[in-house]
Design an enzyme around this catalytic site. Sequence first.
Site, PDB file in Angstrom:
ATOM      1  N   HIS A  77      -6.739   8.620  -1.458  1.00 38.30           N
ATOM      2  CA  HIS A  77      -5.837   8.077  -0.437  1.00 38.30           C
ATOM      3  C   HIS A  77      -4.608   7.389  -1.044  1.00 38.30           C
ATOM      4  O   HIS A  77      -3.494   7.837  -0.813  1.00 38.30           O
ATOM      5  CB  HIS A  77      -6.619   7.123   0.477  1.00 38.30           C
ATOM      6  N   GLU A  92       2.611   0.501 -22.490  1.00 41.30           N
ATOM      7  CA  GLU A  92       2.954  -0.572 -21.539  1.00 41.30           C
ATOM      8  C   GLU A  92       1.874  -0.808 -20.486  1.00 41.30           C
ATOM      9  O   GLU A  92       1.817  -1.876 -19.878  1.00 41.30           O
ATOM     10  CB  GLU A  92       4.285  -0.250 -20.859  1.00 41.30           C
ATOM     11  N   HIS A 108       1.063   5.786  -1.154  1.00 41.57           N
ATOM     12  CA  HIS A 108       0.306   6.984  -1.524  1.00 41.57           C
ATOM     13  C   HIS A 108       0.912   7.560  -2.812  1.00 41.57           C
ATOM     14  O   HIS A 108       1.577   8.604  -2.786  1.00 41.57           O
ATOM     15  CB  HIS A 108       0.358   8.008  -0.391  1.00 41.57           C
ATOM     16  N   HIS A 149       0.867  -1.177   0.000  1.00 45.08           N
ATOM     17  CA  HIS A 149       0.000   0.000   0.000  1.00 45.08           C
ATOM     18  C   HIS A 149       0.902   1.226   0.000  1.00 45.08           C
ATOM     19  O   HIS A 149       1.844   1.315   0.801  1.00 45.08           O
ATOM     20  CB  HIS A 149      -0.888   0.002   1.249  1.00 45.08           C
TER      21      HIS A 149
END
Length: 272
Positions: A218, A177, A148, A146
């Site tokens: 987020h 691509e 940002h 995860h």
Amino acid sequence: MKELIDNNHSLKDVIFEVAEIADYLWQRGWAERNAGNISVNITGLIGEHLSNMDPFPSFELPQPYSELAGEYFFVSGTGKRMRDLAREPLQNALIIRIDDKGSRYHILSRDEGHISGFKPTSELPTHLGIHRMIILRDSKEKVVIHTHANELVALTQIEKFCNEESLNKLLWGMHPETMVFIPEGVGFVPYVTPGTEQIAEATLKALENHHVVLWEKHGVFAIGSTAFDTFDLIDILGKSAKIFFLARSSGYEPQGLTEEQLEVLKELSANF
Ligand code: 13P
Ligand code: ZN
């Protein structure tokens, strides 16, 4: 933790790989303060399984994960910085083992004074939910990242891109691509409070048909077999989003690739 890692070269390699990726996330400017988290299912790399978990502190999981009973994870600590994880992975991440019922996790790094008291990432429900999904469908991914990623997050601040169809049309159109390596596109999760069971649930649903999902306003969640593969997916998508913003900020509307060009790339991807 030391006993688990000493002489385990495969595990050491995985930890160094995570550290290298943590550095990339920081260098990209995607990892302000403690932003982002990484987990790896390392069960297959644990040579001698520990028989007595009693000496290790254990914590209740928000829900039972019976399919993860006995599984081991290398997981970044909550509040830890990616730039620190890059330099000192063992002091900014934990090895945890899910107990035999799947309802608690043990922290196996307790005896290392400087990391005692650390807890896994606040996004643990999403990470564990994803690892459970991977086990249930018997697919080969081991790594969950995860982060940002700036340009991808910026896209989700624009209402017209807050749906999978227009998001993917845009991302595929900005660079060949993207279609070749991510022909299934990205999933989209409308805004939900981070760290909750609800965001975990929404992410799992979006990951059923994707390797990468964007969390509105987020960040990104991605899965792959290795940390490098997983990072590459985010990097490719980030590149497409960056090209879009570069063209727009120079005052031009990017043309995007045509439907025909994308079709050819999709075929290419199938044979890759
Ligand atoms: P943690 O420090 O708990 O991993 O949280 C970082 C983050 O990005 C939350 O979404
Ligand atoms: Zn986050």
